[in-house]
Design an enzyme around this catalytic site. Structure first.
Site, PDB file in Angstrom:
ATOM      1  N   ASP A 139       0.841  -1.194   0.000  1.00 35.74           N
ATOM      2  CA  ASP A 139       0.000   0.000   0.000  1.00 35.74           C
ATOM      3  C   ASP A 139       0.876   1.245   0.000  1.00 35.74           C
ATOM      4  O   ASP A 139       1.876   1.306   0.730  1.00 35.74           O
ATOM      5  CB  ASP A 139      -0.846   0.021   1.285  1.00 35.74           C
ATOM      6  CG  ASP A 139      -2.325  -0.150   1.005  1.00 35.74           C
ATOM      7  OD1 ASP A 139      -2.768   0.164  -0.118  1.00 35.74           O
ATOM      8  OD2 ASP A 139      -3.030  -0.603   1.913  1.00 35.74           O
ATOM      9  N   GLU A 180     -14.157  -1.641  -2.201  1.00 36.09           N
ATOM     10  CA  GLU A 180     -14.407  -1.810  -0.762  1.00 36.09           C
ATOM     11  C   GLU A 180     -15.753  -1.219  -0.367  1.00 36.09           C
ATOM     12  O   GLU A 180     -16.051  -0.051  -0.653  1.00 36.09           O
ATOM     13  CB  GLU A 180     -13.276  -1.156   0.051  1.00 36.09           C
ATOM     14  CG  GLU A 180     -13.517  -1.285   1.557  1.00 36.09           C
ATOM     15  CD  GLU A 180     -12.292  -1.050   2.423  1.00 36.09           C
ATOM     16  OE1 GLU A 180     -11.178  -0.909   1.893  1.00 36.09           O
ATOM     17  OE2 GLU A 180     -12.465  -1.020   3.660  1.00 36.09           O
TER      18      GLU A 180
HETATM   19  O1  KIV Z   1      -4.918  -1.662   4.004  1.00 38.35           O
HETATM   20  C1  KIV Z   1      -5.598  -2.664   3.742  1.00 38.35           C
HETATM   21  O2  KIV Z   1      -5.533  -3.693   4.427  1.00 38.35           O
HETATM   22  C2  KIV Z   1      -6.474  -2.609   2.589  1.00 38.35           C
HETATM   23  C3  KIV Z   1      -7.403  -3.757   2.355  1.00 38.35           C
HETATM   24  C4  KIV Z   1      -8.531  -3.701   3.304  1.00 38.35           C
HETATM   25  C5  KIV Z   1      -7.877  -3.818   0.955  1.00 38.35           C
HETATM   26  O3  KIV Z   1      -6.450  -1.664   1.863  1.00 38.35           O
END
Ligand code: KIV
Length: 265
Positions: free
Chosen positions: A84, A183
């Protein structure tokens, strides 16, 4: 054991095979997921909530992410590792996004990055895709937008929101993303987006018709405290099991049952 790549994700959608993705934040859990042949391990910025004890994902930094991505990469031989991009690591300008995504790939060892946003993230997703950094999009409930959304709420119930999410999904695909997380959106809308896009959709609280599903590993294992969104399925209650083991240990320390002869030299 064949390494899973972004091109395999497209092949899975094309062949109608479902994709499984789970989060991991450390080497040990990554090893377990990898041994189960999970297709994608996401090092989510949810690390802020479930590991670092933060109230939301906003304070998570690129340095935090690199630390956890490195650990997960050490535990993964087969799974595609997606990192991320944390809040403010890609919102300022595409140059900054490239620099930070580069750090997650070069230093962390991730193979792709995930970026929240639709039309507003199109320029950034294109900039990263153009330098061959594979990007996973993320629309609907985007936790980094918590203050705009006024909390963690289902998105796309109103007609204007529905139209906006359809436009966002198209923008993410047009920009070059290899897949997209949906989401907390109504199942019917997720199905419509899944049908209209060529790239795979991965749902969390988005119904069964997405091309794949993702959960936060702590939610699945029952290690996330009392707050449990409707879309979470808890497959095991590890918190209770851990508490039981800890109590037993403490009891055995008191009663000198532990260490026994076999644990002593
Ligand atoms: O940060 C995370 O775990 C996410 C998932 C919920 C898709 O973005």
């Amino acid at each position: 054991m064949k390494k899973i790549t972004v091109t395999d994700m497209q092949a899975m959608k094309d062949e109608g095979r479902k994709i499984s993705m789970l989060t991991a934040y450390d080497c040990y859990i990554a090893r377990i997921l990898d041994a189960c042949s999970i297709e994608i391990i996401l090092v989510g910025d949810s690390v802020g909530n479930v590991v670092l004890g933060l109230d939301n994902t906003l304070p998570v930094t690129v340095a935090d992410m690199v630390h956890h991505v490195k650990a997960v990469v050490r535990g993964s031989t087969q799974a595609l590792v997606v990192a991320d991009m944390p809040f403010m690591s890609y919102q300022i300008c595409p140059e900054e996004a490239k620099r930070n995504a580069g750090i997650l790939i070069k230093e962390g060892g991730a193979e792709a990055v995930k970026v929240e946003g639709g039309e507003n993230a199109e320029e950034v997703i294109k900039a990263l895709s153009d330098i061959d950094i594979p990007v996973m999009g993320h629309i609907g409930l985007t936790p980094q937008s918590i203050h705009r959304m006024g909390g963690y709420k289902v998105q796309g119930r109103e007609e204007h929101q529905r139209q906006k999410l359809l436009a966002d999904a198209v923008a993410v695909e047009r920009a070059g993303a290899f897949s997209i997380v949906l989401e907390a959106v109504p199942a019917g809308l997720a199905q419509e987006i899944t049908r209209s896009l060529k790239i795979p959709t991965i749902g969390i609280g988005a119904g069964v018709h997405c091309d794949g599903q993702v959960l936060v590993i702590n939610d699945l294992l029952g290690l996330a405290g009392k707050f449990r969104p409707k879309f979470v399925k808890q497959y095991v209650q590890l918190e209770d099991i851990i508490k039981q083991a800890v109590k037993q240990f403490m009891d055995e320390v008191q009663t000198e049952k532990f260490p026994a002869d076999e644990h002593s030299f």
